[in-house]
Write a protein that holds these residues in place. Structure first.
Motif, PDB file in Angstrom:
ATOM      1  N   ARG A  20       0.878  -1.169   0.000  1.00  0.00           N
ATOM      2  CA  ARG A  20       0.000   0.000   0.000  1.00  0.00           C
ATOM      3  C   ARG A  20       0.907   1.208   0.000  1.00  0.00           C
ATOM      4  N   SER A  21       0.402   2.333  -0.452  1.00  0.00           N
ATOM      5  CA  SER A  21       1.238   3.526  -0.500  1.00  0.00           C
ATOM      6  C   SER A  21       0.443   4.760  -0.079  1.00  0.00           C
ATOM      7  N   PHE A  22       1.155   5.664   0.543  1.00  0.00           N
ATOM      8  CA  PHE A  22       0.584   6.924   1.005  1.00  0.00           C
ATOM      9  C   PHE A  22       0.629   7.922  -0.144  1.00  0.00           C
ATOM     10  N   ASP A  23      -0.473   8.603  -0.381  1.00  0.00           N
ATOM     11  CA  ASP A  23      -0.558   9.600  -1.441  1.00  0.00           C
ATOM     12  C   ASP A  23      -0.934  10.936  -0.804  1.00  0.00           C
ATOM     13  N   ASP A  24       0.084  11.733  -0.501  1.00  0.00           N
ATOM     14  CA  ASP A  24      -0.134  13.014   0.168  1.00  0.00           C
ATOM     15  C   ASP A  24      -0.917  13.977  -0.714  1.00  0.00           C
ATOM     16  N   ARG A  25      -0.637  13.980  -1.983  1.00  0.00           N
ATOM     17  CA  ARG A  25      -1.295  14.910  -2.909  1.00  0.00           C
ATOM     18  C   ARG A  25      -2.806  14.696  -2.937  1.00  0.00           C
ATOM     19  N   ASN A  26      -3.231  13.427  -2.982  1.00  0.00           N
ATOM     20  CA  ASN A  26      -4.656  13.118  -3.057  1.00  0.00           C
ATOM     21  C   ASN A  26      -5.263  12.751  -1.706  1.00  0.00           C
ATOM     22  N   GLN A  27      -4.455  12.849  -0.648  1.00  0.00           N
ATOM     23  CA  GLN A  27      -4.920  12.598   0.713  1.00  0.00           C
ATOM     24  C   GLN A  27      -5.607  11.233   0.856  1.00  0.00           C
ATOM     25  N   CYS A  28      -4.837  10.187   0.491  1.00  0.00           N
ATOM     26  CA  CYS A  28      -5.372   8.828   0.579  1.00  0.00           C
ATOM     27  C   CYS A  28      -4.237   7.817   0.698  1.00  0.00           C
ATOM     28  N   VAL A  29      -4.620   6.599   0.980  1.00  0.00           N
ATOM     29  CA  VAL A  29      -3.703   5.465   0.902  1.00  0.00           C
ATOM     30  C   VAL A  29      -4.211   4.602  -0.239  1.00  0.00           C
ATOM     31  N   ARG A  30      -3.305   4.229  -1.122  1.00  0.00           N
ATOM     32  CA  ARG A  30      -3.651   3.449  -2.312  1.00  0.00           C
ATOM     33  C   ARG A  30      -3.282   1.984  -2.117  1.00  0.00           C
ATOM     34  N   PHE A  31      -4.072   1.108  -2.704  1.00  0.00           N
ATOM     35  CA  PHE A  31      -3.733  -0.306  -2.772  1.00  0.00           C
ATOM     36  C   PHE A  31      -4.410  -0.895  -4.003  1.00  0.00           C
ATOM     37  N   VAL A  32      -4.027  -2.123  -4.342  1.00  0.00           N
ATOM     38  CA  VAL A  32      -4.485  -2.724  -5.592  1.00  0.00           C
ATOM     39  C   VAL A  32      -5.114  -4.083  -5.324  1.00  0.00           C
ATOM     40  N   GLY A  33      -6.169  -4.366  -6.063  1.00  0.00           N
ATOM     41  CA  GLY A  33      -6.797  -5.678  -6.075  1.00  0.00           C
ATOM     42  C   GLY A  33      -6.861  -6.162  -7.513  1.00  0.00           C
TER      43      GLY A  33
ATOM     44  N   THR B  19      -0.821  13.706  12.478  1.00  0.00           N
ATOM     45  CA  THR B  19      -0.822  12.336  12.005  1.00  0.00           C
ATOM     46  C   THR B  19       0.152  12.253  10.835  1.00  0.00           C
ATOM     47  N   SER B  20       1.107  11.342  10.944  1.00  0.00           N
ATOM     48  CA  SER B  20       2.153  11.228   9.921  1.00  0.00           C
ATOM     49  C   SER B  20       1.800  10.149   8.896  1.00  0.00           C
ATOM     50  N   GLU B  21       2.580  10.119   7.838  1.00  0.00           N
ATOM     51  CA  GLU B  21       2.439   9.085   6.818  1.00  0.00           C
ATOM     52  C   GLU B  21       2.531   7.695   7.452  1.00  0.00           C
ATOM     53  N   ASP B  22       3.497   7.506   8.331  1.00  0.00           N
ATOM     54  CA  ASP B  22       3.658   6.212   9.005  1.00  0.00           C
ATOM     55  C   ASP B  22       2.424   5.853   9.834  1.00  0.00           C
ATOM     56  N   ASP B  23       1.810   6.852  10.472  1.00  0.00           N
ATOM     57  CA  ASP B  23       0.595   6.617  11.258  1.00  0.00           C
ATOM     58  C   ASP B  23      -0.543   6.128  10.367  1.00  0.00           C
ATOM     59  N   TYR B  24      -0.707   6.773   9.210  1.00  0.00           N
ATOM     60  CA  TYR B  24      -1.769   6.372   8.293  1.00  0.00           C
ATOM     61  C   TYR B  24      -1.538   4.953   7.772  1.00  0.00           C
ATOM     62  N   LEU B  25      -0.305   4.639   7.418  1.00  0.00           N
ATOM     63  CA  LEU B  25      -0.002   3.303   6.911  1.00  0.00           C
ATOM     64  C   LEU B  25      -0.186   2.243   8.000  1.00  0.00           C
ATOM     65  N   ALA B  26       0.185   2.572   9.229  1.00  0.00           N
ATOM     66  CA  ALA B  26      -0.019   1.641  10.346  1.00  0.00           C
ATOM     67  C   ALA B  26      -1.506   1.427  10.592  1.00  0.00           C
TER      68      ALA B  26
ATOM     69  N   VAL C 106      -8.189   4.788  -0.139  1.00  0.00           N
ATOM     70  CA  VAL C 106      -8.853   4.964   1.159  1.00  0.00           C
ATOM     71  C   VAL C 106      -8.573   6.388   1.627  1.00  0.00           C
ATOM     72  N   ALA C 107      -9.620   7.166   1.838  1.00  0.00           N
ATOM     73  CA  ALA C 107      -9.477   8.550   2.302  1.00  0.00           C
ATOM     74  C   ALA C 107      -8.803   8.569   3.673  1.00  0.00           C
ATOM     75  N   LEU C 108      -7.957   9.562   3.878  1.00  0.00           N
ATOM     76  CA  LEU C 108      -7.213   9.644   5.127  1.00  0.00           C
ATOM     77  C   LEU C 108      -8.111   9.789   6.342  1.00  0.00           C
ATOM     78  N   ASP C 109      -9.251  10.453   6.201  1.00  0.00           N
ATOM     79  CA  ASP C 109     -10.137  10.598   7.368  1.00  0.00           C
ATOM     80  C   ASP C 109     -10.670   9.253   7.847  1.00  0.00           C
ATOM     81  N   ALA C 110     -10.719   8.259   6.974  1.00  0.00           N
ATOM     82  CA  ALA C 110     -11.157   6.924   7.366  1.00  0.00           C
ATOM     83  C   ALA C 110     -10.080   6.194   8.161  1.00  0.00           C
ATOM     84  N   LEU C 111      -8.852   6.670   8.055  1.00  0.00           N
ATOM     85  CA  LEU C 111      -7.726   6.023   8.730  1.00  0.00           C
ATOM     86  C   LEU C 111      -7.251   6.793   9.954  1.00  0.00           C
ATOM     87  N   GLN C 112      -7.763   7.988  10.123  1.00  0.00           N
ATOM     88  CA  GLN C 112      -7.285   8.851  11.196  1.00  0.00           C
ATOM     89  C   GLN C 112      -7.924   8.468  12.518  1.00  0.00           C
ATOM     90  N   SER C 113      -7.120   8.323  13.523  1.00  0.00           N
ATOM     91  CA  SER C 113      -7.595   7.996  14.869  1.00  0.00           C
ATOM     92  C   SER C 113      -8.398   9.156  15.423  1.00  0.00           C
TER      93      SER C 113
END
Length: 88
Positions: free
Chosen positions: A10-23, A48-55, A34-41
């Motif tokens: 999976r990868s963090f996309d700061d420009r589009n404010q999401c985490v990307r993955f492939v199926g 919240t850092s890139e590492d936090d979102y990926l975790a 996945v929108a960052l607000d769905a991943l934010q505690s």
């Protein structure tokens, strides 16, 4: 064919404010976002850092993949976005 997720990357996309993955549906690649607000505690709305979102993505992977399958069943596109409402 059914949707599969053989690649755990999976990868963090700061420009589009999401985490990307492939199926994959057979040979077809389906890109998910996945929108960052769905991943934010709820505890950390700031700093919240890139590492936090990926975790967070890794912790929620099961629910995210389930939501991805449901969204793909409804919309058979090659790009699908998931938000907070999809993960509830």
């Amino acid at each position: 064919m059914s949707l599969s997720f053989p690649n755990v990357s999976r990868s963090f996309d700061d420009r589009n404010q999401c985490v990307r993955f492939v199926g994959y549906d057979g040979m077809s690649e389906i890109r998910f976002f996945v929108a960052l607000d769905a991943l934010q505690s709820e505890k950390s709305h700031r700093n919240t850092s890139e590492d936090d979102y990926l975790a967070s993505f890794d912790e929620l992977r099961g629910a995210i993949l389930k939501a991805a399958e449901a969204a793909y069943t409804k919309k058979r596109g090659n790009m699908i976005g998931l938000g907070l409402e999809d993960l509830r």
